[in-house]
Design an enzyme around this catalytic site. Structure first.
Site, PDB file in Angstrom:
ATOM      1  N   ARG A 221       0.645  -1.088   0.164  1.00  0.00           N
ATOM      2  CA  ARG A 221      -0.089   0.281  -0.370  1.00  0.00           C
ATOM      3  C   ARG A 221       0.510   1.094  -0.007  1.00  0.00           C
ATOM      4  NH1 ARG A 221      -3.193  -3.345  -1.557  1.00  0.00           N
ATOM      5  NH2 ARG A 221      -5.050  -3.291  -0.384  1.00  0.00           N
ATOM      6  N   HIS A 269      -0.689   0.390  -9.714  1.00  0.00           N
ATOM      7  CA  HIS A 269      -1.246  -0.930  -9.161  1.00  0.00           C
ATOM      8  C   HIS A 269      -1.717  -2.132  -9.356  1.00  0.00           C
ATOM      9  CE1 HIS A 269      -3.485  -1.204  -4.994  1.00  0.00           C
ATOM     10  NE2 HIS A 269      -3.515  -2.289  -5.147  1.00  0.00           N
TER      11      HIS A 269
HETATM   12  P1  NAP Z   1      -1.889 -11.816   5.238  1.00  0.00           P
HETATM   13  O1  NAP Z   1      -2.025 -13.453   4.559  1.00  0.00           O
HETATM   14  O2  NAP Z   1      -2.362 -11.054   5.217  1.00  0.00           O
HETATM   15  O3  NAP Z   1       0.370 -11.690   5.424  1.00  0.00           O
HETATM   16  C1  NAP Z   1       0.116 -10.789   6.659  1.00  0.00           C
HETATM   17  C2  NAP Z   1       1.871 -10.940   6.327  1.00  0.00           C
HETATM   18  O4  NAP Z   1       2.296  -9.538   7.051  1.00  0.00           O
HETATM   19  C3  NAP Z   1       1.712 -11.920   7.459  1.00  0.00           C
HETATM   20  O5  NAP Z   1       3.408 -12.610   7.687  1.00  0.00           O
HETATM   21  C4  NAP Z   1       1.958 -11.158   8.805  1.00  0.00           C
HETATM   22  O6  NAP Z   1       2.529 -11.664   9.613  1.00  0.00           O
HETATM   23  C5  NAP Z   1       2.826  -9.698   8.960  1.00  0.00           C
HETATM   24  N1  NAP Z   1       2.573  -8.713   9.264  1.00  0.00           N
HETATM   25  C6  NAP Z   1       0.983  -8.076   9.619  1.00  0.00           C
HETATM   26  N2  NAP Z   1       1.242  -7.371  10.911  1.00  0.00           N
HETATM   27  C7  NAP Z   1       2.662  -7.098  11.075  1.00  0.00           C
HETATM   28  C8  NAP Z   1       3.471  -6.006  11.503  1.00  0.00           C
HETATM   29  N3  NAP Z   1       2.677  -5.282  12.329  1.00  0.00           N
HETATM   30  N4  NAP Z   1       4.816  -6.777  12.082  1.00  0.00           N
HETATM   31  C9  NAP Z   1       5.239  -7.488  10.828  1.00  0.00           C
HETATM   32  N5  NAP Z   1       5.083  -7.947  10.353  1.00  0.00           N
HETATM   33  C10 NAP Z   1       3.627  -8.036  10.078  1.00  0.00           C
HETATM   34  O7  NAP Z   1      -1.718 -10.370   3.593  1.00  0.00           O
HETATM   35  P2  NAP Z   1      -1.241 -11.398   1.661  1.00  0.00           P
HETATM   36  O8  NAP Z   1      -2.383 -11.871   1.395  1.00  0.00           O
HETATM   37  O9  NAP Z   1      -0.352 -11.840   1.881  1.00  0.00           O
HETATM   38  O10 NAP Z   1      -0.702 -10.052   1.239  1.00  0.00           O
HETATM   39  C11 NAP Z   1      -0.373  -8.721   1.704  1.00  0.00           C
HETATM   40  C12 NAP Z   1      -0.898  -7.401   1.413  1.00  0.00           C
HETATM   41  O11 NAP Z   1      -0.720  -6.924   0.092  1.00  0.00           O
HETATM   42  C13 NAP Z   1      -2.460  -7.119   1.589  1.00  0.00           C
HETATM   43  O12 NAP Z   1      -2.550  -6.738   2.679  1.00  0.00           O
HETATM   44  C14 NAP Z   1      -2.325  -5.109   0.182  1.00  0.00           C
HETATM   45  O13 NAP Z   1      -2.125  -4.818   1.089  1.00  0.00           O
HETATM   46  C15 NAP Z   1      -1.524  -5.834  -0.346  1.00  0.00           C
HETATM   47  N6  NAP Z   1      -1.662  -6.725  -2.038  1.00  0.00           N
HETATM   48  C16 NAP Z   1      -1.991  -5.619  -2.955  1.00  0.00           C
HETATM   49  C17 NAP Z   1      -1.840  -5.865  -4.291  1.00  0.00           C
HETATM   50  C18 NAP Z   1      -1.549  -4.952  -5.576  1.00  0.00           C
HETATM   51  O14 NAP Z   1      -1.626  -5.246  -6.589  1.00  0.00           O
HETATM   52  N7  NAP Z   1      -0.058  -4.846  -5.392  1.00  0.00           N
HETATM   53  C19 NAP Z   1      -3.165  -7.470  -4.526  1.00  0.00           C
HETATM   54  C20 NAP Z   1      -2.929  -8.119  -3.495  1.00  0.00           C
HETATM   55  C21 NAP Z   1      -2.763  -7.516  -2.287  1.00  0.00           C
HETATM   56  P3  NAP Z   1       1.938 -13.098  10.869  1.00  0.00           P
HETATM   57  O15 NAP Z   1       2.600 -13.925   9.857  1.00  0.00           O
HETATM   58  O16 NAP Z   1       2.478 -12.653  11.761  1.00  0.00           O
HETATM   59  O17 NAP Z   1       0.550 -12.741  10.327  1.00  0.00           O
HETATM   60  C1  GLV Z   2      -4.714  -5.430  -3.786  1.00  0.00           C
HETATM   61  O1  GLV Z   2      -3.988  -4.376  -3.708  1.00  0.00           O
HETATM   62  C2  GLV Z   2      -5.539  -6.122  -2.929  1.00  0.00           C
HETATM   63  O2  GLV Z   2      -5.612  -5.343  -2.086  1.00  0.00           O
HETATM   64  O3  GLV Z   2      -5.823  -6.935  -3.366  1.00  0.00           O
END
Ligand code: NAP
Ligand code: GLV
Length: 306
Positions: A221, A269
């Site tokens: 983000r 994005h």
């Molecule tokens: P997720 O499965 O919820 O994983 C989040 C990770 O971040 C987990 O390993 C979590 O730790 C860690 N985390 C959260 N808070 C933290 C903190 N304070 N300190 C250290 N580590 C922390 O999320 P995801 O599905 O991988 O997605 C991640 C993010 O990618 C989304 O929230 C979104 O903003 C972004 N995204 C972007 C796009 C794009 O097109 N650019 C697309 C999809 C998603 P734990 O393992 O300990 O819970």
């Molecule tokens: C895109 O940014 C998503 O959070 O899926």
């Protein structure tokens, strides 16, 4: 069962048709003020008025992985929030990040510039050992990205809130390990959710911890990154470049300095797009599970913020 769709900035009709095909017994509505009350909602950035009006909802299904926009709303405590759980995103994220890392490591920008000038010139091979990559966030996307990077034999470090174990990845966890993690990395990939704890986490202090010639890839983000701090560290020469897919304001305003900075690559994005068919199949499956009283993956913890 009644399902309502509130998909700001997305065309709802193909989602309506897809959900209807997946759940033939359900009534699927496109929400407008005054629409009938539904049992479940499929949403992207719904207005507060939607939540306030749809008082019978059991669950909100977000058509993205990040729920930061949704959690800014005032949600009733009983309402379940369910994020997309991969649904075809992790492979896209792995290809985007590996591409950005390899493009930088192998200096493909330089070769591209040479080719435009008809110049045949080698660059000295660089050592992978000098290009350790750190992945912040080892969730659904971060883990896949970290594993993909190990296949190219980069040293890979990961950082998460709670301890994780991933083969081939040196895993660090917790705030007190952040500086140690950063100081071992030259390339930094951000895949954290946006929460109060992670807002502005890519700033002058943290980015200065990266090894000299550091490279930043932000695919999570825009509000994770302090824009001016990145520019200052690029201009001072401590950082070599950045690939940025997400921004504080999207679309990135035409006057924003990121567009013109020679060491920054901007993409709109697009690193991991929501794939409609995969998402509909996943959401329909989860709705049926919830209706049967079974647990579903991807349930958001509103206190944790992701
Ligand atoms: P997720 O499965 O919820 O994983 C989040 C990770 O971040 C987990 O390993 C979590 O730790 C860690 N985390 C959260 N808070 C933290 C903190 N304070 N300190 C250290 N580590 C922390 O999320 P995801 O599905 O991988 O997605 C991640 C993010 O990618 C989304 O929230 C979104 O903003 C972004 N995204 C972007 C796009 C794009 O097109 N650019 C697309 C999809 C998603 P734990 O393992 O300990 O819970
Ligand atoms: C895109 O940014 C998503 O959070 O899926």
């Amino acid at each position: 069962m009644r399902i309502t769709l509130c998909l700001t900035a997305n065309k709802p009709e193909p989602w309506q048709a897809g959900l209807q095909a997946a759940l033939p017994g359900a009534q699927i509505d496109i929400w407008a003020p005054g629409a009938p009350l539904a049992d479940h909602a499929v949403v992207w950035a719904p207005p507060q008025a939607f939540i306030d009006e749809q008082t019978q909802l059991q669950a909100l299904f977000n058509i993205g992985a990040g729920v930061d926009a949704l959690l800014k709303l005032k949600l009733p405590p009983h309402l379940k929030v369910v994020r997309l759980d991969d649904a075809g995103m992790s492979v896209q994220m792995a290809e985007y990040v590996c591409h950005a890392v390899i493009r930088h490591f192998r200096e493909f920008d330089g070769y591209e510039a040479d080719s435009r000038q008809g110049r045949w010139g080698y660059r000295k091979p660089r050592s992978r050992a000098d290009f350790a990559v750190g992945v912040m966030g080892l969730g659904v996307l971060g883990e896949r990205v970290a594993k993909a990077l190990t296949t190219f034999e980069f040293p890979v470090h990961g950082w998460s809130r709670t301890p994780r174990t991933i083969e081939g990845v040196v895993c660090h966890s917790g705030e007190d390990r952040l500086d140690t993690f950063l100081s071992q990395c030259r390339v930094l990939v951000n895949l954290l959710p946006l929460t109060p704890q992670t807002t502005d986490i890519l700033n002058r202090r943290t980015l200065a911890r990266l090894q000299p010639g550091g490279y930043v890839i932000n695919v999570a983000r825009g509000a994770h990154l302090v824009d001016d701090d990145l520019i200052a560290l690029l201009d001072s020469g401590h950082l070599a470049g950045a690939t940025l897919d997400v921004f504080r304001t999207e679309p990135l305003p035409p006057e924003h300095p990121f567009w013109r900075h020679p060491a920054i690559t901007v993409t709109p994005h697009t690193s991991a797009r929501t794939l409609r068919d995969e998402s509909i199949a996943q959401i329909a499956g989860k709705i049926l599970r919830l209706e049967r009283g079974e647990p579903v993956a991807g349930l958001v913890d509103p206190v944790r913020g992701y």
